[in-house]
Design a protein around this motif. Structure first.
Motif, PDB file in Angstrom:
ATOM      1  N   LYS A 265      50.107  45.170  37.383  1.00  0.00           N
ATOM      2  CA  LYS A 265      49.435  44.083  36.661  1.00  0.00           C
ATOM      3  C   LYS A 265      49.607  44.264  35.150  1.00  0.00           C
ATOM      4  O   LYS A 265      49.273  45.309  34.605  1.00  0.00           O
TER       5      LYS A 265
ATOM      6  N   ILE B 199      35.028  50.925  38.860  1.00  0.00           N
ATOM      7  CA  ILE B 199      34.348  51.884  37.976  1.00  0.00           C
ATOM      8  C   ILE B 199      32.915  52.118  38.465  1.00  0.00           C
ATOM      9  O   ILE B 199      32.419  53.238  38.442  1.00  0.00           O
TER      10      ILE B 199
ATOM     11  N   ARG C 160      44.366  39.575  40.536  1.00  0.00           N
ATOM     12  CA  ARG C 160      44.777  39.408  41.939  1.00  0.00           C
ATOM     13  C   ARG C 160      45.656  38.169  42.113  1.00  0.00           C
ATOM     14  O   ARG C 160      46.507  38.126  42.992  1.00  0.00           O
TER      15      ARG C 160
ATOM     16  N   ASN D  82      36.455  32.077  39.926  1.00  0.00           N
ATOM     17  CA  ASN D  82      36.206  32.775  38.667  1.00  0.00           C
ATOM     18  C   ASN D  82      37.567  33.057  38.035  1.00  0.00           C
ATOM     19  O   ASN D  82      38.396  33.746  38.621  1.00  0.00           O
TER      20      ASN D  82
ATOM     21  N   THR E 216      44.523  47.419  36.650  1.00  0.00           N
ATOM     22  CA  THR E 216      43.162  47.511  36.127  1.00  0.00           C
ATOM     23  C   THR E 216      42.428  46.296  36.691  1.00  0.00           C
ATOM     24  O   THR E 216      42.182  45.327  36.002  1.00  0.00           O
TER      25      THR E 216
ATOM     26  N   ALA F  76      41.220  50.693  36.852  1.00  0.00           N
ATOM     27  CA  ALA F  76      40.344  50.116  35.814  1.00  0.00           C
ATOM     28  C   ALA F  76      39.608  51.198  35.016  1.00  0.00           C
ATOM     29  O   ALA F  76      39.423  51.076  33.805  1.00  0.00           O
TER      30      ALA F  76
ATOM     31  N   LYS G 116      34.572  36.332  29.247  1.00  0.00           N
ATOM     32  CA  LYS G 116      33.859  37.614  29.240  1.00  0.00           C
ATOM     33  C   LYS G 116      32.888  37.675  28.065  1.00  0.00           C
ATOM     34  O   LYS G 116      33.101  36.998  27.058  1.00  0.00           O
TER      35      LYS G 116
ATOM     36  N   THR H 289      39.403  45.773  38.819  1.00  0.00           N
ATOM     37  CA  THR H 289      37.977  45.413  38.910  1.00  0.00           C
ATOM     38  C   THR H 289      37.056  46.389  38.191  1.00  0.00           C
ATOM     39  O   THR H 289      37.238  47.605  38.250  1.00  0.00           O
ATOM     40  N   GLY H 290      36.043  45.834  37.554  1.00  0.00           N
ATOM     41  CA  GLY H 290      34.960  46.655  37.029  1.00  0.00           C
ATOM     42  C   GLY H 290      34.243  47.355  38.175  1.00  0.00           C
ATOM     43  O   GLY H 290      33.695  48.441  38.009  1.00  0.00           O
TER      44      GLY H 290
ATOM     45  N   GLU I  94      41.709  37.225  37.557  1.00  0.00           N
ATOM     46  CA  GLU I  94      43.087  36.730  37.374  1.00  0.00           C
ATOM     47  C   GLU I  94      44.133  37.728  37.861  1.00  0.00           C
ATOM     48  O   GLU I  94      45.231  37.349  38.233  1.00  0.00           O
TER      49      GLU I  94
HETATM   50  N1  BES Z   1      40.588  43.264  33.960  1.00  0.00           N
HETATM   51  C1  BES Z   1      39.356  43.025  34.617  1.00  0.00           C
HETATM   52  C2  BES Z   1      38.795  44.278  35.301  1.00  0.00           C
HETATM   53  C3  BES Z   1      38.291  45.350  34.389  1.00  0.00           C
HETATM   54  C4  BES Z   1      37.028  45.294  33.851  1.00  0.00           C
HETATM   55  C5  BES Z   1      39.084  46.456  34.140  1.00  0.00           C
HETATM   56  C6  BES Z   1      36.565  46.317  33.040  1.00  0.00           C
HETATM   57  C7  BES Z   1      38.630  47.473  33.350  1.00  0.00           C
HETATM   58  C8  BES Z   1      37.377  47.415  32.795  1.00  0.00           C
HETATM   59  C9  BES Z   1      39.531  41.971  35.715  1.00  0.00           C
HETATM   60  O1  BES Z   1      40.469  40.993  35.467  1.00  0.00           O
HETATM   61  C10 BES Z   1      38.208  41.323  35.922  1.00  0.00           C
HETATM   62  O2  BES Z   1      37.733  40.734  34.984  1.00  0.00           O
HETATM   63  N2  BES Z   1      37.642  41.445  37.096  1.00  0.00           N
HETATM   64  C11 BES Z   1      36.365  40.896  37.388  1.00  0.00           C
HETATM   65  C12 BES Z   1      36.423  40.360  38.789  1.00  0.00           C
HETATM   66  C13 BES Z   1      35.235  39.545  39.166  1.00  0.00           C
HETATM   67  C14 BES Z   1      35.203  38.267  38.378  1.00  0.00           C
HETATM   68  C15 BES Z   1      35.292  39.251  40.651  1.00  0.00           C
HETATM   69  C16 BES Z   1      35.336  42.021  37.293  1.00  0.00           C
HETATM   70  O3  BES Z   1      35.646  43.153  37.634  1.00  0.00           O
HETATM   71  O4  BES Z   1      34.233  41.744  36.822  1.00  0.00           O
END
Ligand code: BES
Ligand code: ZN
Ligand code: ZN
Length: 501
Positions: free
Chosen positions: A261, A377, A347, A341, A371, A461, A273, A373-374, A345
């Protein structure tokens, strides 16, 4: 970058600005002590006896020797308890020595082998030195690189030829890691998708690879609805980067497919965000940078394996032309996705890249890095990547390599039930699965674009850059870590050894 050498040197005659000697906790002696000038070695033993230096992990002292024609200084470096010592401790300790040397303004040093000689030790020590000497200062007037180590040697007691070639490979692998860090650290204004694509094209020229950059119009014609949807909110058009490394010309040798990605900046799009830490979303391209640099490493070592790298690259922006929550998108493999949402993006773009890569290259295995999903983490913290996939054996191999490289990874399950969470009212699937098990439902989404080929998804991530919750490691510096490069290169090297020669 410093090239670490391995030498079978007479320690007392070694001309060096700094000799680093690792000492285990509680030890009263150290390897090679008999080869050192007797005044020096007795004074070190005296120090160890007095417990003024105990060898606790992370401790160190530096002193001048005043012996003509050999080492100018000595550093005693605490290695901690011998029973707890691993390749990762060797990497961290060698990294620590490198940092201290750089703080002292020393450009060259030598380091005694920490423990019993084997390939793992030489690799780890080499990696520790070369990884720790990295810093990103492209945009700084005063360059930290002015105080960089330029020469380093590991002093060993036998077989220097064999171990020199081990170190040379490690030098090449870390060059690739540092290359990944260099691109990943670029700010989003200087690294749109077109720039990443140009980097891939130069890589291809430098290493004789085939590169193909698929642009917006072609992506549309090919039916890559996911990449087009995410990319269309930005003035920086999307690119799909394809790199082919052919190490074995036998067409019966199926390639590995690596997909990464590369969202050069993730604002979240219309589902924007919060502004806090949004700057860190320049690191949302790290999966792609890792894939480019794995190809670079494999090509620089001329590994006898075939590897295809595919990097979908977009910028996720809110604008009048953005994709929206509620949109239904037709993906490359024909499935329809309801977008609920626009911040999910990653995926969307991986899905097209996976389906395209598998249909085009019939790979023997697929690994994607993102990277993504949050939630990954939340599940595992910022020091462990989440591994989710369809093939036990491939996951096991990955876990084994990860244990050695110190790039920690842990498997999360992909039970059938998770698929229920991404069922859509209006389309085949939707792009979010709710908060519970968010890292897993993201993988469940991706599995819709992978057939029965062995596939593993790695969510980096938490581990792709130094962030809140990251443990400090001597060999990582502020910014991107290059996480995943070493582990996957090792996995591919293992495959090379299994080929009939
Ligand atoms: N790039 C982010 C994921 C991310 C968040 C990586 C924080 C590193 C640190 C990804 O595109 C994202 O925003 N994912 C969302 C998915 C949700 C909307 C289902 C997320 O993790 O909140
Ligand atoms: Zn996002
Ligand atoms: Zn993202």
């Amino acid at each position: 970058m410093v090239q670490v050498k391995v030498e079978e040197a007479k320690v007392d005659q070694k001309q060096t600005h700094l000799l680093v000697i690792g000492v285990f906790e509680g030890d009263k002696d150290f390897p090679h002590s008999k080869e050192l000038d007797s005044t020096i070695s007795s004074s070190i033993r005296e120090m160890l006896e007095s417990k003024e230096f105990r060898g606790t992990l992370g401790s160190s002292i530096v002193f001048y020797t005043l012996v003509k024609g050999s080492m100018k200084r000595i550093m005693l470096l605490g290695l901690g308890k011998r029973e707890k010592f691993t390749d990762e401790s060797a990497r961290v300790s060698a990294g620590r020595a490198t940092r201290k040397a750089q703080e002292l303004g020393i450009k060259e040093f030598s380091i005694l082998q920490f423990s019993n000689l084997d390939e793992g030790l030489v690799e780890a020590m080499t990696e520790g030195i070369t990884l720790a000497s990295y810093s990103f200062d492209k945009y700084k007037e005063t360059k930290e690189s002015n105080s960089k180590i330029e020469e380093a040697a590991i002093l060993i007691n036998s077989d220097s030829q064999r171990f020199q070639s081990v170190a040379e490979k490690s030098n090449l692998i870390v060059e690739a890691v540092n290359f990944a860090r260099d691109i990943a650290n670029l700010p989003p204004n200087d690294c749109p998708p077109a720039y990443l694509a140009s980097i891939a094209v130069s890589l291809a020229q430098d290493y004789g690879l085939k590169a193909r950059i698929i642009d917006r119009y072609e992506l549309e014609n090919m039916g890559m609805g996911g990449i087009i949807a995410v990319g269309k909110g930005s003035n920086n058009p999307p690119k799909l980067i394809v790199l082919e490394y052919i190490g074995v010309s036998d067409p019966a040798q199926k390639p590995y497919l690596l997909v990464g990605k590369a969202v050069t900046f993730d604002t979240g799009g219309i589902s924007i965000k919060p502004s806090e830490k949004m700057d860190e979303m320049k690191f949302d391209k790290c999966g792609g940078c890792t894939v480019l640099s794995i190809i670079r490493a494999v090509a620089s070592m001329k590994l006898a394996v075939n590897v295809i790298g595919i990097v979908p690259s977009v910028e996720n922006m809110p604008s009048a032309t953005s994709y929206r929550p509620g949109d239904i998108v037709r993906m490359y493999n024909g499935k329809s996705v309801e977008v609920l949402n626009t911040d999910a993006e990653g995926r969307m773009i991986l899905a097209d890249a996976l389906a395209y890569g598998i249909a085009t290259y019939n790979p023997k295995a697929v690994i994607d890095l993102a990277t993504l999903t949050g939630a990954a983490i939340i599940a595992l913290g910022a020091n462990v990547a989440a591994v989710i996939g369809s093939n036990k054996q491939l996951i096991e191999r990955l876990r084994r390599q990860s244990d050695k490289t110190g790039e920690k990874m842990w498997e999360l399950p992909l039970y059938d039930e998770y698929h229920d969470q991404i069922k859509s009212t209006y389309a085949d699937i939707k792009n979010i699965g709710g908060r519970p098990g968010g890292a897993i439902t993201a993988a469940a989404f991706l599995s819709n674009f992978v057939n029965d080929v062995p596939w593993v998804h790695i969510d980096i991530a938490g581990t792709a850059w130094l962030q809140e919750g990251t443990y400090e490691k001597s060999y990582n510096s502020r910014g991107a870590t290059g996480f995943g490069v070493r582990t996957l290169v090792k996995l591919l090297m293992e495959d090379e050894k299994q080929l009939p020669s």
